[in-house]
Design a protein around this motif. Structure first.
Motif, PDB file in Angstrom:
ATOM      1  N   TRP A  56       0.956  -1.273   0.069  1.00 38.65           N
ATOM      2  CA  TRP A  56      -0.040   0.093  -0.120  1.00 38.65           C
ATOM      3  C   TRP A  56       0.815   1.160   0.128  1.00 38.65           C
ATOM      4  O   TRP A  56       0.424   2.304  -0.443  1.00 38.65           O
ATOM      5  CB  TRP A  56      -0.818  -0.017   1.143  1.00 38.65           C
ATOM      6  CG  TRP A  56      -2.027  -1.133   1.280  1.00 38.65           C
ATOM      7  CD1 TRP A  56      -1.828  -2.246   1.890  1.00 38.65           C
ATOM      8  CD2 TRP A  56      -3.132  -1.408   0.195  1.00 38.65           C
ATOM      9  NE1 TRP A  56      -3.215  -3.175   1.837  1.00 38.65           N
ATOM     10  CE2 TRP A  56      -3.732  -2.524   0.769  1.00 38.65           C
ATOM     11  CE3 TRP A  56      -3.493  -0.904  -0.954  1.00 38.65           C
ATOM     12  CZ2 TRP A  56      -4.879  -3.018  -0.073  1.00 38.65           C
ATOM     13  CZ3 TRP A  56      -4.726  -0.964  -1.511  1.00 38.65           C
ATOM     14  CH2 TRP A  56      -5.137  -2.337  -1.056  1.00 38.65           C
ATOM     15  N   GLY A  57       1.837   1.194   0.517  1.00 33.91           N
ATOM     16  CA  GLY A  57       3.082   2.263   0.493  1.00 33.91           C
ATOM     17  C   GLY A  57       3.525   2.740  -0.907  1.00 33.91           C
ATOM     18  O   GLY A  57       3.719   3.847  -1.380  1.00 33.91           O
ATOM     19  N   THR A  58       3.593   1.657  -1.786  1.00 32.13           N
ATOM     20  CA  THR A  58       3.932   1.951  -3.088  1.00 32.13           C
ATOM     21  C   THR A  58       2.834   2.569  -3.674  1.00 32.13           C
ATOM     22  O   THR A  58       3.104   3.888  -4.498  1.00 32.13           O
ATOM     23  CB  THR A  58       3.997   0.773  -3.835  1.00 32.13           C
ATOM     24  OG1 THR A  58       5.182  -0.103  -3.289  1.00 32.13           O
ATOM     25  CG2 THR A  58       4.363   0.937  -5.415  1.00 32.13           C
ATOM     26  N   LEU A  59       1.514   2.300  -3.549  1.00 33.82           N
ATOM     27  CA  LEU A  59       0.437   3.015  -4.324  1.00 33.82           C
ATOM     28  C   LEU A  59       0.511   4.340  -3.706  1.00 33.82           C
ATOM     29  O   LEU A  59      -0.203   5.355  -4.346  1.00 33.82           O
ATOM     30  CB  LEU A  59      -1.089   2.255  -3.638  1.00 33.82           C
ATOM     31  CG  LEU A  59      -0.968   0.936  -4.518  1.00 33.82           C
ATOM     32  CD1 LEU A  59      -2.291   0.199  -4.193  1.00 33.82           C
ATOM     33  CD2 LEU A  59      -0.735   0.968  -6.009  1.00 33.82           C
ATOM     34  N   PHE A  60       0.602   4.615  -2.391  1.00 37.12           N
ATOM     35  CA  PHE A  60       0.540   6.045  -1.629  1.00 37.12           C
ATOM     36  C   PHE A  60       1.691   6.741  -2.283  1.00 37.12           C
ATOM     37  O   PHE A  60       1.514   8.141  -2.557  1.00 37.12           O
ATOM     38  CB  PHE A  60       0.811   5.597   0.008  1.00 37.12           C
ATOM     39  CG  PHE A  60       1.360   6.869   0.379  1.00 37.12           C
ATOM     40  CD1 PHE A  60       0.361   7.979   1.147  1.00 37.12           C
ATOM     41  CD2 PHE A  60       2.816   7.401   0.901  1.00 37.12           C
ATOM     42  CE1 PHE A  60       0.904   8.924   1.576  1.00 37.12           C
ATOM     43  CE2 PHE A  60       3.073   8.427   1.493  1.00 37.12           C
ATOM     44  CZ  PHE A  60       2.339   9.475   1.934  1.00 37.12           C
TER      45      PHE A  60
END
Length: 532
Positions: A56-60
């Motif tokens: 989810w950090g990559t998408l963030f």
């Protein structure tokens, strides 16, 4: 909207702001979700939570970069398209924007690098601290932006100086704790939390439909549904607070939201559906719920909500009084050192209505000698178009009610360990989750439309009309920059969607060396066992 410099400048700023806000709410919400997930990882030491944070950090990160890129140009537009506005309120408006850049943006920009590149260089607790710093920085950034915007909606803590022709801060404390700004902040960030929660639930539901990454999907739904349900409830409560503040400080906005042409006996009814007719100044059709609007907007059974027609009559009186202030201001400007003290006293007594005199400048060059017809036209120019306000607000509210139901359903299934039933017996709920991903953005855009379009014709409520704030540009110049921004922002939006979809299809690292969950099993109708 007319294709003049003011209309095109409004259109350009609206386009860039609405584009920019496609990225902002997801950034605000995901930052808190990431910090929450990483807190669980640090407390439990289970690697699956670390993989969740990284995914989810990559998408963030993708969303964060595109949000920064689209937001940078907005501040430059103040000087480019709204030169007189910048000169008029720079002393007030520039302070929160400067603080946002120095304190909030640099905070999140610094720690976002540690978040992405510090996994192998920081201890667990140090990295967690960096993640929470990103979350706090993101929300602080929203705070200062909304303090600036809230001041435009309800200008407090500042006074107009006739000698410098500028607004000057008299109480930064009042600017900072402006009730409209505070209500907008908590409402906006809560909407961001809902956006991120709906996004995480929707993507995770898609994984469950495909039979991919089940363990991560189930845990993500558990966190997002609990966070989203609480946030969706808070959005409604805080939206009620915004409505109450609008009744106190922006009565015309509230009246147009409700298509309330006449003042009703207290407590006023709520128009569920209506067909407003601006030309006839009435509703051709309406379905009402008695008492509801009065209770929401006034929190009493006895206080009336003024209708549009009554507010227009009040505007006429303010316009006439503002013309007196405008005439005194011209005399002060012509002879600032030797002006008659009585003239200054006249200006001081009437300066709170000066902005209404500026409305007359679209109809006459001499506000003091304006005709009744010109005053009437200026007063009605202070009424936004009713039907877009009426329906935009109801679209936003309908979405908000759906979000409460939606997150409550997923919270029930996740908290009772029944998510597997969704994948087996109630797949239609997962399909709804996937197709509901765009709805929070629609609600947010409608909310900003109501907030900003509902303030028109004011760029600063009651003080400076939008028509008086624009730069001295040609239509061609604004059209060229508008076309350039549309092309650039559309390209960035395509890049954002492409990168997000690519990484969603790729999915999180399943950690097969640490788990028995297959990466992408062929769907045969049976769900793979979740990895622990």
């Amino acid at each position: 909207m007319e294709l003049d410099v003011v209309g095109l400048s409004r259109l350009q700023f609206a386009m860039t702001a609405l584009y920019h806000f496609l990225f902002v709410p997801l950034t605000i919400g995901l930052s808190i979700l990431l910090a929450t997930m990483e807190t669980v990882y640090v407390m439990t030491g289970r690697e699956i939570w670390k993989r969740m944070v990284k995914f989810w950090g990559t998408l963030f990160g993708i969303n964060f970069v595109l949000g920064v890129a689209t937001g940078l140009t907005m501040e430059f537009q103040f000087g480019m398209n709204w030169a007189y506005f910048s000169q008029y309120v720079g002393d007030v408006f520039g302070a929160p924007l400067a603080i946002e850049g120095l304190m909030a943006f640099f905070l999140e920009a610094t720690f976002v690098g540690l978040f992405f590149f510090g996994w192998d260089k920081l201890t667990k607790r140090q990295h967690l601290a960096a993640t929470w710093a990103v979350a706090f920085g993101t929300n602080f950034s929203a705070l200062w932006i909304l303090i600036a915007n809230g001041w435009m909606q309800h200008p407090v803590g500042a006074m107009f100086n006739p000698d410098t022709m500028r607004m000057e801060v008299t109480s930064f404390f009042e600017v900072l704790f402006n009730p409209v700004a505070q209500a907008k902040f908590v409402h906006t960030v809560s909407a961001g939390y809902v956006t991120a929660s709906m996004f995480v639930i929707g993507v995770s539901a898609w994984y469950m439909l495909k039979g991919w990454h089940i363990a991560i999907a189930k845990r993500s739904i558990a966190v997002a549904s609990a966070f989203g349900f609480a946030s969706a409830l808070s959005v409604v409560v805080l939206g009620d607070e915004s409505g109450y503040e609008a009744n106190l400080n922006q009565k015309m906005k509230l009246a147009t939201i409700e298509a309330m042409w006449e003042t009703e006996p207290a407590p006023a009814a709520f128009n569920v559906v209506a067909l407003p007719d601006q030309a006839k100044r009435e509703n051709l059709f309406a379905i009402e719920v008695p008492y509801v609007m009065g209770l929401i907007a006034t929190r009493s059974l006895t206080e009336e909500i003024p209708g549009i027609n009554e507010l227009v009559e009040e505007s006429k009186d303010r316009i006439r009084q503002g013309a007196i202030a405008w005439d005194a201001l011209q005399k002060i400007r012509d002879n600032p050192k030797d002006v008659d003290p009585a003239v200054r006293d006249t200006f001081v007594q009437n300066q709170h209505t000066l902005g209404y005199a500026y409305l007359l400048l679209s109809f006459t060059d001499d506000p003091l000698n304006a005709t009744n017809e010109q005053i009437d036209a200026a007063a009605w120019s202070a009424v936004p178009e009713v039907w877009p306000m009426f329906y935009a607000f109801r679209i936003m509210v309908a979405c908000g009610m759906f979000f409460i139901l939606f997150t409550a359903v997923f919270f029930y299934y996740s908290s009772s360990a029944k998510l597997d039933r969704l994948a087996k017996d109630r797949r239609w709920i997962l399909h709804i989750a996937v197709w509901s991903i765009p709805l929070p953005w629609i609600a947010s855009e409608m909310g900003w439309f109501v907030a900003e379009y509902g303030r028109q014709p004011w760029i600063i409520e009651g003080m400076l009309p939008t028509s008086a704030a624009a730069s001295n540009l040609s239509v061609t110049e604004v059209l060229l920059t508008l076309a350039g921004f549309i092309a650039l922002y559309s390209t960035l939006l395509v890049i954002e969607i492409t990168l997000m979809l690519k990484n969603i299809r790729k999915g999180p690292d399943d950690g097969r060396t640490e788990s028995h969950e297959p990466a992408r099993p062929v769907s045969t109708g049976a769900m793979p066992a979740p990895a622990e």
